[in-house]
Design a protein around this motif. Sequence first.
Motif, PDB file in Angstrom:
ATOM      1  N   THR A   1       0.825  -1.209   0.000  1.00  0.00           N
ATOM      2  CA  THR A   1       0.000   0.000   0.000  1.00  0.00           C
ATOM      3  C   THR A   1       0.855   1.253   0.000  1.00  0.00           C
ATOM      4  N   THR A   2       1.956   1.228   0.732  1.00  0.00           N
ATOM      5  CA  THR A   2       2.850   2.388   0.761  1.00  0.00           C
ATOM      6  C   THR A   2       3.459   2.635  -0.619  1.00  0.00           C
ATOM      7  N   LEU A   3       3.827   1.572  -1.310  1.00  0.00           N
ATOM      8  CA  LEU A   3       4.348   1.716  -2.672  1.00  0.00           C
ATOM      9  C   LEU A   3       3.285   2.272  -3.618  1.00  0.00           C
ATOM     10  N   ARG A   4       2.043   1.830  -3.455  1.00  0.00           N
ATOM     11  CA  ARG A   4       0.948   2.292  -4.324  1.00  0.00           C
ATOM     12  C   ARG A   4       0.576   3.742  -4.060  1.00  0.00           C
ATOM     13  N   THR A   5       0.847   4.240  -2.874  1.00  0.00           N
ATOM     14  CA  THR A   5       0.397   5.582  -2.507  1.00  0.00           C
ATOM     15  C   THR A   5       1.562   6.551  -2.339  1.00  0.00           C
ATOM     16  N   TRP A   6       2.372   6.315  -1.327  1.00  0.00           N
ATOM     17  CA  TRP A   6       3.459   7.252  -1.038  1.00  0.00           C
ATOM     18  C   TRP A   6       4.485   7.303  -2.163  1.00  0.00           C
ATOM     19  N   THR A   7       4.908   6.161  -2.657  1.00  0.00           N
ATOM     20  CA  THR A   7       5.922   6.132  -3.721  1.00  0.00           C
ATOM     21  C   THR A   7       5.403   6.824  -4.982  1.00  0.00           C
ATOM     22  N   VAL A   8       4.168   6.512  -5.348  1.00  0.00           N
ATOM     23  CA  VAL A   8       3.591   7.133  -6.546  1.00  0.00           C
ATOM     24  C   VAL A   8       3.415   8.630  -6.325  1.00  0.00           C
ATOM     25  N   MET A   9       2.970   9.029  -5.129  1.00  0.00           N
ATOM     26  CA  MET A   9       2.792  10.453  -4.842  1.00  0.00           C
ATOM     27  C   MET A   9       4.117  11.206  -4.913  1.00  0.00           C
ATOM     28  N   GLU A  10       5.171  10.658  -4.330  1.00  0.00           N
ATOM     29  CA  GLU A  10       6.483  11.306  -4.392  1.00  0.00           C
ATOM     30  C   GLU A  10       6.934  11.454  -5.845  1.00  0.00           C
ATOM     31  N   THR A  11       6.596  10.483  -6.670  1.00  0.00           N
ATOM     32  CA  THR A  11       6.973  10.551  -8.080  1.00  0.00           C
ATOM     33  C   THR A  11       6.170  11.610  -8.819  1.00  0.00           C
ATOM     34  N   THR A  12       4.867  11.683  -8.584  1.00  0.00           N
ATOM     35  CA  THR A  12       4.072  12.729  -9.235  1.00  0.00           C
ATOM     36  C   THR A  12       4.483  14.110  -8.750  1.00  0.00           C
ATOM     37  N   LEU A  13       4.834  14.221  -7.480  1.00  0.00           N
ATOM     38  CA  LEU A  13       5.327  15.489  -6.946  1.00  0.00           C
ATOM     39  C   LEU A  13       6.631  15.891  -7.619  1.00  0.00           C
ATOM     40  N   GLY A  14       7.589  14.956  -7.686  1.00  0.00           N
ATOM     41  CA  GLY A  14       8.882  15.258  -8.301  1.00  0.00           C
ATOM     42  C   GLY A  14       8.756  15.595  -9.776  1.00  0.00           C
ATOM     43  N   LEU A  15       7.922  14.849 -10.496  1.00  0.00           N
ATOM     44  CA  LEU A  15       7.738  15.120 -11.920  1.00  0.00           C
ATOM     45  C   LEU A  15       7.081  16.484 -12.144  1.00  0.00           C
ATOM     46  N   THR A  16       6.162  16.861 -11.273  1.00  0.00           N
ATOM     47  CA  THR A  16       5.535  18.177 -11.388  1.00  0.00           C
ATOM     48  C   THR A  16       6.549  19.283 -11.167  1.00  0.00           C
ATOM     49  N   ILE A  17       7.411  19.109 -10.165  1.00  0.00           N
ATOM     50  CA  ILE A  17       8.473  20.092  -9.915  1.00  0.00           C
ATOM     51  C   ILE A  17       9.375  20.217 -11.137  1.00  0.00           C
ATOM     52  N   PHE A  18       9.723  19.076 -11.730  1.00  0.00           N
ATOM     53  CA  PHE A  18      10.623  19.107 -12.885  1.00  0.00           C
ATOM     54  C   PHE A  18       9.974  19.782 -14.090  1.00  0.00           C
ATOM     55  N   VAL A  19       8.697  19.521 -14.321  1.00  0.00           N
ATOM     56  CA  VAL A  19       8.007  20.172 -15.442  1.00  0.00           C
ATOM     57  C   VAL A  19       7.996  21.684 -15.255  1.00  0.00           C
ATOM     58  N   ILE A  20       7.734  22.135 -14.031  1.00  0.00           N
ATOM     59  CA  ILE A  20       7.759  23.576 -13.754  1.00  0.00           C
ATOM     60  C   ILE A  20       9.155  24.144 -13.988  1.00  0.00           C
ATOM     61  N   ALA A  21      10.179  23.429 -13.500  1.00  0.00           N
ATOM     62  CA  ALA A  21      11.564  23.887 -13.690  1.00  0.00           C
ATOM     63  C   ALA A  21      11.923  23.946 -15.165  1.00  0.00           C
ATOM     64  N   LEU A  22      11.484  22.949 -15.918  1.00  0.00           N
ATOM     65  CA  LEU A  22      11.789  22.899 -17.349  1.00  0.00           C
ATOM     66  C   LEU A  22      11.118  24.048 -18.095  1.00  0.00           C
ATOM     67  N   LEU A  23       9.870  24.331 -17.769  1.00  0.00           N
ATOM     68  CA  LEU A  23       9.166  25.447 -18.405  1.00  0.00           C
ATOM     69  C   LEU A  23       9.838  26.773 -18.062  1.00  0.00           C
ATOM     70  N   MET A  24      10.228  26.921 -16.812  1.00  0.00           N
ATOM     71  CA  MET A  24      10.914  28.159 -16.401  1.00  0.00           C
ATOM     72  C   MET A  24      12.256  28.300 -17.115  1.00  0.00           C
ATOM     73  N   TRP A  25      12.950  27.201 -17.318  1.00  0.00           N
ATOM     74  CA  TRP A  25      14.281  27.203 -17.934  1.00  0.00           C
ATOM     75  C   TRP A  25      14.251  27.865 -19.318  1.00  0.00           C
ATOM     76  N   PHE A  26      13.168  27.622 -20.057  1.00  0.00           N
ATOM     77  CA  PHE A  26      13.060  28.163 -21.402  1.00  0.00           C
ATOM     78  C   PHE A  26      12.433  29.560 -21.438  1.00  0.00           C
ATOM     79  N   VAL A  27      12.000  30.054 -20.280  1.00  0.00           N
ATOM     80  CA  VAL A  27      11.333  31.361 -20.230  1.00  0.00           C
ATOM     81  C   VAL A  27      12.213  32.434 -19.601  1.00  0.00           C
ATOM     82  N   VAL A  28      12.870  32.081 -18.474  1.00  0.00           N
ATOM     83  CA  VAL A  28      13.601  33.092 -17.724  1.00  0.00           C
ATOM     84  C   VAL A  28      14.918  33.422 -18.441  1.00  0.00           C
ATOM     85  N   PRO A  29      15.405  34.654 -18.272  1.00  0.00           N
ATOM     86  CA  PRO A  29      16.681  35.037 -18.906  1.00  0.00           C
ATOM     87  C   PRO A  29      17.872  34.405 -18.228  1.00  0.00           C
TER      88      PRO A  29
END
Length: 480
Positions: free
Chosen positions: A452-480
């Motif tokens: 259950t921990t793998l199905r919930t916590w592990t997946v949540m940490e992954t969706t959290l990390g991927l969301t952070i990375f997508v935001i960072a990637l979008l900012m990378w191409f926008v900010v000077p």
Amino acid sequence: MDPMTPVHSAGVLLTIAAVAVAVLLFLIIKLRMHAFIALVLISFVTAIAAGIPMADVARVAISFFSSTLGSVALLVGLGAMVGRVLEVTGGAQVLADTLINRFGEQRASFALGVAALLFGVPIFFDAGLVVFLPIIFSVARRFGGSILLYAIPAAGAFAAMHAIVPPHPGPVTAATELGGSIGLTMLIGLPVAFIAWYVGVYLFTKVYAGKIMVPINDNVLRGSLSGEASDLDDGEDDQRAEDLAAGRAEVAPPAFGLVLGILLMPVILIAFNTGIDTLRKAGTLPEDGVVLDTLSFIGQTPVALLITLLVATYTLGRRRNSLATLETILNDALAPICAIILITGAGGMFGGVLRYSGIGTALSESLDAMGMPLIVAAFVIATALRVAQGSATVALVTTSGLLSAGVAAEGLSDLKIVCLVLAIAAGSTVLSHVNDSGFWLVSRFFGMDVKTTLRTWTVMETTLGLTIFVIALLMWFVVP
């Protein structure tokens, strides 16, 4: 300290780096060596293998250790003290209760997560989670449903703040190693943490995790509050819940406005420094001026945290506790952070050795030859280290050390460096599993089995990390 002239070819230096990281992982994972000792040992061995003169190895390594601590120890220590004062005076309970009452039953899990985000600014993941345990169980009993509906948003909020926002040691060290602005990292990290939490944690909980029925287990709560031994994230010590309860029993709860004001104070003060510095560089404000210099001074991160600590101490702690009790409260805040400060200092030592020996430059050149952008390399390397050894902080400090030479060579702006810090934080967050002590902390506290921990916590940490990375990637191409 300027890098030395490399004595080996780029290929040899990269081989040394790969072997060093592999041995580091072996020492931590297989031999169960403490991360601090392993990092110091590998730093010395790497320095010798890379050709740094034997007489200079200790001097070079210690200089990088001390320079890292100069940035990390002060901020982490002050932040921990602010968190402890808020903790023992009932600030977390007031924050959660007020937000839940204002948002209502239907959005109780959202309110609990927002409270954890705010309280997570100065306090570490494990300590914050322990403080919030009685609140989480109380809210779950009040509104019903699976404990995960309330536990995941709160725990995910602490995880997001711990990975992204100074004064937490990982982002402070990463920003320092990459030559970025800690204040700017904090100002940008806060909204990024909220957005990433909302998408990667809250929505994930509403759509999936909260629908997995995990009943409230009062025995788990009592066991957690009795101070049973637990392995904590990145070597940090658990805060004993009896002490928290005793501390809160001795004082009247503070006002919600005061708690919120103290939590926002360092953000507002740091904004002064960042804003003035930006406007001065743009030529909008003059370079000289007593008022502007004063505002810039109080907005520097350690000064802002010190002011916040003084305000918290004498508005919350001093009026409700004796001087002796107050001293004990502040002393208690420092004990759990000693290990993590030493680990981050040793991580800075390892990164410094990599830069000084020319390994960092060789790595950046090889990444360029592969066509892999720095922002992607930051995420990939941090992810590999996170999955291999479990510790988010070790992944953060090691990755930033590996990439620091390449960042310096690129001459990136402070905004670009913040993007890299976010990408590294994203990689150090994903795929929490059985080698991460935080995985077991969450599993035990909320009464989940491994599956259950793998199905919930592990997946949540992954969706959290991927969301952070997508935001960072979008900012990378926008900010000077």
